[in-house]
Design a protein around this motif. Structure first.
Motif, short mmCIF file in Angstrom:
data_model
loop_
_atom_site.label_atom_id
_atom_site.label_comp_id
_atom_site.label_asym_id
_atom_site.label_seq_id
_atom_site.Cartn_x
_atom_site.Cartn_y
_atom_site.Cartn_z
N ILE A 24 -6.64 -12.23 0.96
CA ILE A 24 -8.02 -12.44 0.52
C ILE A 24 -8.17 -13.84 -0.08
CG2 ILE A 24 -9.71 -11.76 -1.25
CD1 ILE A 24 -8.63 -8.84 -0.87
N LYS A 25 -7.25 -14.20 -0.96
CA LYS A 25 -7.33 -15.49 -1.65
C LYS A 25 -7.19 -16.66 -0.68
CE LYS A 25 -5.46 -13.39 -5.81
NZ LYS A 25 -4.27 -13.25 -6.67
N ILE A 26 -6.29 -16.53 0.27
CA ILE A 26 -6.11 -17.61 1.24
C ILE A 26 -7.34 -17.74 2.12
CG2 ILE A 26 -4.77 -18.42 3.23
CD1 ILE A 26 -2.33 -16.93 1.92
N ARG A 27 -7.84 -16.61 2.64
CA ARG A 27 -8.99 -16.69 3.56
C ARG A 27 -10.23 -17.25 2.87
NH1 ARG A 27 -10.71 -18.83 7.26
NH2 ARG A 27 -12.34 -17.92 8.53
N ALA A 28 -10.53 -16.78 1.67
CA ALA A 28 -11.69 -17.31 0.95
C ALA A 28 -11.49 -18.79 0.65
CB ALA A 28 -11.93 -16.53 -0.34
N SER A 29 -10.29 -19.18 0.28
CA SER A 29 -10.01 -20.59 -0.02
C SER A 29 -10.13 -21.47 1.21
CB SER A 29 -8.64 -20.73 -0.67
OG SER A 29 -8.59 -20.03 -1.89
N GLN A 30 -9.77 -20.93 2.38
CA GLN A 30 -9.99 -21.67 3.62
C GLN A 30 -11.48 -21.90 3.84
OE1 GLN A 30 -8.07 -18.99 6.37
NE2 GLN A 30 -6.23 -20.28 6.51
N TRP A 36 -12.74 -19.10 -8.74
CA TRP A 36 -11.67 -20.08 -8.92
C TRP A 36 -11.83 -21.25 -7.95
CZ3 TRP A 36 -9.33 -20.78 -13.12
CH2 TRP A 36 -8.86 -19.73 -13.91
N ASN A 37 -12.18 -20.96 -6.71
CA ASN A 37 -12.38 -22.04 -5.74
C ASN A 37 -13.39 -23.05 -6.26
OD1 ASN A 37 -12.19 -20.05 -2.64
ND2 ASN A 37 -10.56 -20.89 -3.91
N ARG A 38 -14.49 -22.56 -6.76
CA ARG A 38 -15.53 -23.46 -7.24
C ARG A 38 -15.07 -24.26 -8.47
NH1 ARG A 38 -17.00 -20.14 -3.84
NH2 ARG A 38 -19.00 -20.07 -2.78
N LEU A 39 -14.35 -23.61 -9.36
CA LEU A 39 -13.82 -24.31 -10.53
C LEU A 39 -12.82 -25.40 -10.14
CD1 LEU A 39 -13.31 -21.36 -13.03
CD2 LEU A 39 -14.87 -23.29 -13.32
N CYS A 60 -6.25 -24.11 -4.32
CA CYS A 60 -6.03 -22.67 -4.20
C CYS A 60 -5.24 -22.33 -2.93
CB CYS A 60 -7.36 -21.92 -4.25
SG CYS A 60 -8.15 -22.02 -5.88
N LEU A 61 -5.45 -23.10 -1.87
CA LEU A 61 -4.65 -22.88 -0.66
C LEU A 61 -3.18 -23.15 -0.93
CD1 LEU A 61 -7.02 -24.32 2.06
CD2 LEU A 61 -6.13 -21.97 1.95
N ALA A 102 -11.49 -8.92 -6.25
CA ALA A 102 -10.55 -9.99 -5.86
C ALA A 102 -11.29 -11.11 -5.12
CB ALA A 102 -9.44 -9.41 -4.99
N ILE A 103 -12.24 -10.75 -4.28
CA ILE A 103 -13.02 -11.75 -3.55
C ILE A 103 -13.88 -12.57 -4.51
CG2 ILE A 103 -14.82 -12.10 -1.81
CD1 ILE A 103 -13.77 -9.44 -0.50
N VAL A 104 -14.53 -11.90 -5.43
CA VAL A 104 -15.39 -12.60 -6.40
C VAL A 104 -14.56 -13.54 -7.27
CG1 VAL A 104 -16.87 -12.27 -8.42
CG2 VAL A 104 -17.18 -10.82 -6.39
N VAL A 105 -13.39 -13.08 -7.71
CA VAL A 105 -12.53 -13.90 -8.56
C VAL A 105 -12.08 -15.16 -7.83
CG1 VAL A 105 -10.27 -13.99 -9.73
CG2 VAL A 105 -11.78 -12.03 -10.07
N ILE A 106 -11.59 -15.02 -6.58
CA ILE A 106 -11.10 -16.22 -5.89
C ILE A 106 -12.24 -17.17 -5.57
CG2 ILE A 106 -11.07 -15.23 -3.56
CD1 ILE A 106 -8.65 -17.87 -5.12
N ASN A 107 -13.41 -16.65 -5.25
CA ASN A 107 -14.54 -17.55 -5.00
C ASN A 107 -14.89 -18.33 -6.26
OD1 ASN A 107 -15.96 -17.54 -2.22
ND2 ASN A 107 -15.24 -15.44 -2.52
#
Length: 136
Positions: free
Chosen positions: A21-27, A116-119, A34-35, A109-114
């Protein structure tokens, strides 16, 4: 944010699924920091390089289970919010593979990584020096 992250991390969601999840959202969000982090964490947890390399084209590969595919499709839908909505088909497919509690854990998990990506994109931290927390 740290408390939200800790709660998600300790939710009981399968750690490898969480890393996908974290990798795909970060991509999708083009978050290099994050990647770097989550590909290293995924490898430390036993994820294969082949699956990590193919994650951007998961639909065209045989490397992912139906449950993982449903999770990746839902991750993309939540991350991109195309037309401001999440397609019913993505949600329905996720629910075919997971109970309500796990669907909630996946969504968090999706909301959290999104977040973090923005931060991380906004802060522009140095990239490449992360050492996985899963390595001994």
């Amino acid at each position: 944010m740290m408390a939200f992250n800790a709660r998600s991390h300790s939710s009981g969601l399968d750690p490898l699924l969480a890393e996908l999840i974290k990798i795909r959202a970060s991509q999708l969000n083009s978050c290099a920091f994050c990647l770097d982090m989550h590909t290293k964490d995924a490898r430390a947890l036993g994820e294969t390089e082949q699956r990590i390399y193919a994650l951007d084209a998961w639909r065209e590969t045989p490397f992912f289970t139906p449950a993982e595919r449903a999770t990746l499709a839902f991750t993309e839908a939540v991350t991109t919010l195309e037309r401001g909505e999440i397609p019913d088909a993505a949600f329905d497919e996720l629910r075919r593979h997971f109970d309500e509690e796990t669907v909630g854990k996946i969504l968090i998990a999706i909301v959290v990584i999104n977040s973090w990506n923005r931060l991380m994109i906004a802060q522009r931290p140095p990239i490449g020096g992360y050492v996985s927390r899963y390595q001994s």
